[in-house]
Design an enzyme around this catalytic site. Structure first.
Site, PDB file in Angstrom:
ATOM      1  N   CYS A 119       0.826  -1.149  -0.215  1.00 16.18           N
ATOM      2  CA  CYS A 119       0.055  -0.013   0.062  1.00 16.18           C
ATOM      3  C   CYS A 119       0.792   1.141  -0.049  1.00 16.18           C
ATOM      4  O   CYS A 119       1.980   1.096   0.004  1.00 16.18           O
ATOM      5  CB  CYS A 119      -0.978   0.135   1.304  1.00 16.18           C
ATOM      6  SG  CYS A 119      -2.078   1.083   0.976  1.00 16.18           S
ATOM      7  N   CYS A 121      -0.074   4.196   1.788  1.00 17.51           N
ATOM      8  CA  CYS A 121      -0.273   5.412   2.979  1.00 17.51           C
ATOM      9  C   CYS A 121       0.567   5.448   4.015  1.00 17.51           C
ATOM     10  O   CYS A 121       0.772   6.589   4.419  1.00 17.51           O
ATOM     11  CB  CYS A 121      -1.644   4.988   3.491  1.00 17.51           C
ATOM     12  SG  CYS A 121      -1.682   3.470   4.335  1.00 17.51           S
ATOM     13  N   CYS A 129      -3.752   6.257   0.103  1.00 18.31           N
ATOM     14  CA  CYS A 129      -3.294   4.997  -0.428  1.00 18.31           C
ATOM     15  C   CYS A 129      -2.933   4.998  -1.870  1.00 18.31           C
ATOM     16  O   CYS A 129      -2.735   3.949  -2.577  1.00 18.31           O
ATOM     17  CB  CYS A 129      -4.342   3.771  -0.038  1.00 18.31           C
ATOM     18  SG  CYS A 129      -4.810   3.854   1.457  1.00 18.31           S
ATOM     19  N   LYS A 195     -12.674  -4.465   1.611  1.00 14.54           N
ATOM     20  CA  LYS A 195     -11.846  -3.439   2.575  1.00 14.54           C
ATOM     21  C   LYS A 195     -13.077  -2.430   2.884  1.00 14.54           C
ATOM     22  O   LYS A 195     -13.150  -1.594   1.982  1.00 14.54           O
ATOM     23  CB  LYS A 195     -10.656  -3.212   2.238  1.00 14.54           C
ATOM     24  CG  LYS A 195     -10.344  -2.461   3.301  1.00 14.54           C
ATOM     25  CD  LYS A 195      -8.491  -2.049   3.097  1.00 14.54           C
ATOM     26  CE  LYS A 195      -8.124  -1.150   4.049  1.00 14.54           C
ATOM     27  NZ  LYS A 195      -6.677  -0.609   3.963  1.00 14.54           N
ATOM     28  N   ARG A 205      -3.866   3.358  12.440  1.00 16.29           N
ATOM     29  CA  ARG A 205      -3.157   4.652  11.736  1.00 16.29           C
ATOM     30  C   ARG A 205      -2.101   5.232  12.674  1.00 16.29           C
ATOM     31  O   ARG A 205      -1.417   5.882  12.326  1.00 16.29           O
ATOM     32  CB  ARG A 205      -4.269   5.558  11.486  1.00 16.29           C
ATOM     33  CG  ARG A 205      -5.265   4.756  10.260  1.00 16.29           C
ATOM     34  CD  ARG A 205      -6.270   5.639   9.644  1.00 16.29           C
ATOM     35  NE  ARG A 205      -7.192   4.922   8.608  1.00 16.29           N
ATOM     36  CZ  ARG A 205      -8.195   5.140   8.081  1.00 16.29           C
ATOM     37  NH1 ARG A 205      -8.759   6.397   8.503  1.00 16.29           N
ATOM     38  NH2 ARG A 205      -8.745   4.564   7.271  1.00 16.29           N
ATOM     39  N   ARG A 217     -10.922   7.958   3.591  1.00 15.76           N
ATOM     40  CA  ARG A 217     -10.611   6.820   2.421  1.00 15.76           C
ATOM     41  C   ARG A 217     -12.197   6.415   1.947  1.00 15.76           C
ATOM     42  O   ARG A 217     -12.105   5.365   1.214  1.00 15.76           O
ATOM     43  CB  ARG A 217      -9.855   5.749   3.241  1.00 15.76           C
ATOM     44  CG  ARG A 217      -8.565   6.181   3.692  1.00 15.76           C
ATOM     45  CD  ARG A 217      -7.849   4.795   3.856  1.00 15.76           C
ATOM     46  NE  ARG A 217      -6.987   4.826   4.947  1.00 15.76           N
ATOM     47  CZ  ARG A 217      -5.752   5.790   4.795  1.00 15.76           C
ATOM     48  NH1 ARG A 217      -5.450   6.844   3.936  1.00 15.76           N
ATOM     49  NH2 ARG A 217      -4.900   5.649   5.711  1.00 15.76           N
ATOM     50  N   GLU A 233     -16.549  -6.967  -5.574  1.00 14.92           N
ATOM     51  CA  GLU A 233     -15.142  -6.733  -5.369  1.00 14.92           C
ATOM     52  C   GLU A 233     -14.546  -8.030  -5.384  1.00 14.92           C
ATOM     53  O   GLU A 233     -13.479  -8.289  -5.874  1.00 14.92           O
ATOM     54  CB  GLU A 233     -14.891  -6.142  -4.019  1.00 14.92           C
ATOM     55  CG  GLU A 233     -15.411  -4.647  -4.209  1.00 14.92           C
ATOM     56  CD  GLU A 233     -14.323  -3.581  -4.820  1.00 14.92           C
ATOM     57  OE1 GLU A 233     -13.383  -4.289  -5.228  1.00 14.92           O
ATOM     58  OE2 GLU A 233     -14.404  -2.187  -4.689  1.00 14.92           O
ATOM     59  N   LYS A 248     -12.394  -7.295   5.619  1.00 12.67           N
ATOM     60  CA  LYS A 248     -11.746  -6.506   6.634  1.00 12.67           C
ATOM     61  C   LYS A 248     -12.510  -5.337   6.896  1.00 12.67           C
ATOM     62  O   LYS A 248     -12.919  -4.688   5.931  1.00 12.67           O
ATOM     63  CB  LYS A 248     -10.497  -6.232   6.330  1.00 12.67           C
ATOM     64  CG  LYS A 248      -9.530  -5.022   7.071  1.00 12.67           C
ATOM     65  CD  LYS A 248      -8.516  -4.660   6.543  1.00 12.67           C
ATOM     66  CE  LYS A 248      -7.872  -3.550   7.295  1.00 12.67           C
ATOM     67  NZ  LYS A 248      -6.865  -2.899   6.630  1.00 12.67           N
ATOM     68  N   SER A 274      -7.347  -3.473  14.115  1.00 14.05           N
ATOM     69  CA  SER A 274      -6.860  -2.709  15.516  1.00 14.05           C
ATOM     70  C   SER A 274      -7.658  -2.518  16.316  1.00 14.05           C
ATOM     71  O   SER A 274      -7.943  -2.676  17.877  1.00 14.05           O
ATOM     72  CB  SER A 274      -5.921  -1.657  14.890  1.00 14.05           C
ATOM     73  OG  SER A 274      -6.378  -0.744  14.268  1.00 14.05           O
ATOM     74  N   TYR A 312      -4.134  -9.497  15.821  1.00 12.60           N
ATOM     75  CA  TYR A 312      -3.109  -8.838  16.769  1.00 12.60           C
ATOM     76  C   TYR A 312      -2.972  -9.952  18.257  1.00 12.60           C
ATOM     77  O   TYR A 312      -1.984  -9.692  19.181  1.00 12.60           O
ATOM     78  CB  TYR A 312      -3.384  -7.443  17.409  1.00 12.60           C
ATOM     79  CG  TYR A 312      -3.206  -6.800  16.041  1.00 12.60           C
ATOM     80  CD1 TYR A 312      -2.191  -6.246  15.382  1.00 12.60           C
ATOM     81  CD2 TYR A 312      -4.548  -6.296  15.580  1.00 12.60           C
ATOM     82  CE1 TYR A 312      -1.896  -5.310  14.383  1.00 12.60           C
ATOM     83  CE2 TYR A 312      -4.221  -5.471  14.151  1.00 12.60           C
ATOM     84  CZ  TYR A 312      -3.197  -5.059  13.807  1.00 12.60           C
ATOM     85  OH  TYR A 312      -3.107  -4.349  12.559  1.00 12.60           O
TER      86      TYR A 312
HETATM   87  C1  PBG Z   1      -3.790   0.473   4.636  1.00 17.99           C
HETATM   88  C2  PBG Z   1      -4.081  -0.454   5.825  1.00 17.99           C
HETATM   89  C3  PBG Z   1      -4.937  -0.021   7.097  1.00 17.99           C
HETATM   90  C4  PBG Z   1      -4.960  -1.306   7.695  1.00 17.99           C
HETATM   91  C5  PBG Z   1      -4.176  -2.238   7.166  1.00 17.99           C
HETATM   92  N1  PBG Z   1      -3.609  -1.790   6.147  1.00 17.99           N
HETATM   93  C6  PBG Z   1      -5.637   1.184   7.560  1.00 17.99           C
HETATM   94  C7  PBG Z   1      -6.329   1.999   6.620  1.00 17.99           C
HETATM   95  O1  PBG Z   1      -6.843   1.507   5.462  1.00 17.99           O
HETATM   96  O2  PBG Z   1      -6.490   3.208   7.176  1.00 17.99           O
HETATM   97  C8  PBG Z   1      -5.921  -1.472   9.149  1.00 17.99           C
HETATM   98  C9  PBG Z   1      -5.247  -2.429  10.042  1.00 17.99           C
HETATM   99  C10 PBG Z   1      -5.673  -2.518  11.223  1.00 17.99           C
HETATM  100  O3  PBG Z   1      -6.669  -1.432  11.520  1.00 17.99           O
HETATM  101  O4  PBG Z   1      -5.365  -3.181  12.134  1.00 17.99           O
HETATM  102  N2  PBG Z   1      -2.557   0.072   4.181  1.00 17.99           N
END
Ligand code: PBG
Length: 323
Positions: A119, A121, A129, A195, A205, A217, A233, A248, A274, A312
């Site tokens: 990615c 970002c 991204c 996603k 983030r 986003r 998708e 996700k 997260s 995690y």
């Molecule tokens: C973006 C990316 C994100 C996560 C994984 N890859 C964040 C986003 O899209 O803002 C989030 C993972 C998480 O919250 O644990 N490359």
């Protein structure tokens, strides 16, 4: 009363409960996300993601030794570079932090499967991204070229699998072709297919230092109200050559996981993000919930139909599975 069917008969003791149990978490199901930073001797806890750390490459190796002991076999690597720019050029640099980490991991271990996040970002100064045009809009087709460069540089450094998380249209096909052209025909793609634009990514983030500096986003990530769109998708990614599709976040999107599972024949990954981790972690740490909720909530993702789970909590779960 004369009851013919008594489901409780099969719950009577743990032996019969074990025999009829439909879903189990295996250690092979778990993928552990890890964040790698520049420097040496760094193992710094991420405040928003307690129990997770920023590791410099040398300390990452120590962490991997530890997780191997626990039996975890697979990691998802995120890079957090020092230098960011408009084009995210650290992302595809030969000596970028992920590339260096990959080479070191691969020189030390032959039994750890390394998946890399592809990615922009974490690498762009604006935190989006993709590449931004003059009007402040993410330029889809131009971004594909950069994503392909990142993917190739990861494969070149030894990545076992590539995982694009950007949500640009057409990126799976574009990356697939680029990898094949460079001879990486055996490097699979795990695509973040469905996603969602989600507030559950907040702690990540902070961890990846990747919050967008303007806007959000929503123009490339999915609207959480949509389920048919997730199928579209997923189908596009399958047509473009994805080997594994991902949903996700996980816990608020179990219906999407189940829908893909019931209607398509492709391995499914779910990313328990997260925010899901932090909510549960806080509740357990504050004594509000028993730590058994970690296993229970992750099991629900498996039961919904995920073949593998990025979490995690991988270490806690591995310890529990071993018991
Ligand atoms: C973006 C990316 C994100 C996560 C994984 N890859 C964040 C986003 O899209 O803002 C989030 C993972 C998480 O919250 O644990 N490359």
């Amino acid at each position: 009363m004369e009851l013919i069917n008594r489901p409780r008969r099969l719950r009577k003791n743990s032996m019969i409960r074990d025999m009829v149990r439909e879903t189990r978490l295996n250690i092979e199901d778990l993928i552990y996300p890890l964040f790698v930073v520049e420097g040496k001797g760094i193992k710094k806890e991420i405040p928003s993601l307690k129990g997770n750390y920023h590791f410099s490459v040398d300390m990452l190796i120590e962490e991997i030794k530890e997780i191997r002991e626990l039996g975890i076999k697979s990691i998802l690597l995120f890079g957090v570079p020092n230098n960011k720019d408009k084009f995210g050029s650290e992302g595809y640099s030969k000596d970028g932090v992920v590339q260096r980490a990959l080479r070191t991991i691969k020189s030390k271990f032959n039994d750890i499967y390394v998946i890399t996040d592809v990615c922009m970002c974490q690498y762009t100064d604006h935190g989006h991204c993709g590449i931004i045009n003059d009007t402040g809009y993410v330029e889809n087709d131009l971004t594909l070229e950069y994503l392909a460069k990142i993917a190739i540089s990861h494969a070149n450094a030894g990545a076992d699998m590539i995982s694009p998380s950007d949500m640009m249209d057409g990126r799976v096909g574009y990356i697939r072709k680029a990898l094949d052209r460079e001879g990486y025909t055996d490097v699979p793609i795990m695509s973040y297919s469905a996603k969602y634009s989600s507030s559950f990514y907040g702690p990540f983030r902070d961890a990846a230092n990747s919050a967008p500096s303007f806007g959000d986003r929503k123009t490339y990530q999915m609207d959480s109200a949509n389920s048919d769109e997730a199928m579209r998708e997923v189908d596009l990614d399958i047509q473009e050559g994805a080997d594994i599709v991902m949903v996700k976040p996980a816990l608020s999107y179990l219906d999407i996981i189940r829908r893909v599972k019931d209607n398509r024949n492709i391995p499914i990954a779910a990313y328990s993000v997260s925010g899901e981790y932090s909510m549960i972690k806080m509740a357990v740490e504050n004594g509000l919930l028993s730590e058994d909720v970690i296993y229970e909530s992750t099991l629900s993702i498996k039961r919904a139909g995920a073949n593998m789970i990025i979490t995690y909590f991988a270490k806690e779960l591995a310890a529990k599975i071993k018991e």
